[in-house]
Design an enzyme around this catalytic site. Structure first.
Site, mmCIF file in Angstrom:
data_model
loop_
_atom_site.group_PDB
_atom_site.id
_atom_site.type_symbol
_atom_site.label_atom_id
_atom_site.label_comp_id
_atom_site.label_asym_id
_atom_site.label_seq_id
_atom_site.Cartn_x
_atom_site.Cartn_y
_atom_site.Cartn_z
ATOM 1 N N HIS A 5 0.832 -1.202 0.000
ATOM 2 C CA HIS A 5 0.000 0.000 0.000
ATOM 3 C C HIS A 5 0.867 1.253 0.000
ATOM 4 O O HIS A 5 2.055 1.193 0.265
ATOM 5 C CB HIS A 5 -0.954 0.028 1.209
ATOM 6 C CG HIS A 5 -0.264 0.173 2.538
ATOM 7 N ND1 HIS A 5 -0.035 -0.899 3.369
ATOM 8 C CD2 HIS A 5 0.230 1.255 3.184
ATOM 9 C CE1 HIS A 5 0.561 -0.483 4.468
ATOM 10 N NE2 HIS A 5 0.749 0.821 4.380
ATOM 11 N N HIS A 71 4.261 7.178 3.276
ATOM 12 C CA HIS A 71 5.224 6.117 3.031
ATOM 13 C C HIS A 71 4.704 5.100 2.023
ATOM 14 O O HIS A 71 3.524 5.039 1.750
ATOM 15 C CB HIS A 71 5.589 5.388 4.335
ATOM 16 C CG HIS A 71 4.465 4.593 4.924
ATOM 17 N ND1 HIS A 71 3.577 5.129 5.827
ATOM 18 C CD2 HIS A 71 4.069 3.304 4.732
ATOM 19 C CE1 HIS A 71 2.688 4.199 6.169
ATOM 20 N NE2 HIS A 71 2.957 3.082 5.522
ATOM 21 N N GLU A 117 8.206 1.446 4.375
ATOM 22 C CA GLU A 117 7.824 0.546 5.460
ATOM 23 C C GLU A 117 8.004 -0.895 5.002
ATOM 24 O O GLU A 117 7.499 -1.294 3.961
ATOM 25 C CB GLU A 117 6.366 0.771 5.867
ATOM 26 C CG GLU A 117 5.922 -0.137 6.993
ATOM 27 C CD GLU A 117 4.459 0.040 7.363
ATOM 28 O OE1 GLU A 117 4.098 -0.324 8.482
ATOM 29 O OE2 GLU A 117 3.668 0.526 6.517
#
Length: 124
Positions: A5, A71, A117
């Site tokens: 994502h 992010h 991430e």
């Protein structure tokens, strides 16, 4: 590695959910709050399962380019191993379990300073 994502900081998560579902035919998929209750994270997914994380932090209204995008999340088999192997350009957050999100995560910076991430799902 698989892109899971992209996180967008939003000022009103309900308004954003409504916009993505009504205008782009995304489906709301899931969500969680941070343990302190200050940040609500809700996800919308396209037909292929690619998600946007819509992150709404109490008292913060993103208004500048650097505040709007947060992010890029990438799924890895082992967060700790990936964290050690990646040539990062700045550690943001060392590996740790995030029970509310059902994952072990770490955050590093790419060469241009973007936050990346690393996510490993926790076992059920």
């Amino acid at each position: 590695m698989v892109i899971l994502h992209t996180c967008l900081n939003v000022s009103d998560v309900d308004q954003s959910i409504e916009w993505y579902t009504e205008n782009l035919d995304f489906e709301e998929s899931w969500g969680f709050e941070t343990p302190d209750g200050e940040t609500v994270n809700r996800y919308v997914a396209d037909d292929n399962g690619v998600e946007l994380q819509l992150s709404d932090t109490e008292g913060q209204t993103p208004s500048e380019e650097g505040e709007l995008w947060d992010h890029l999340a990438v799924k890895v088999d082992d967060v700790d191993a990936a964290f050690e192997e990646i040539d990062d350009h700045g550690v943001i957050k060392e590996p740790g379990d995030q029970p509310a999100a059902g994952a072990r995560t770490a955050f590093v910076r790419d060469p241009d300073g973007h936050a990346i991430e690393l996510i490993e799902p926790l076992e059920d």
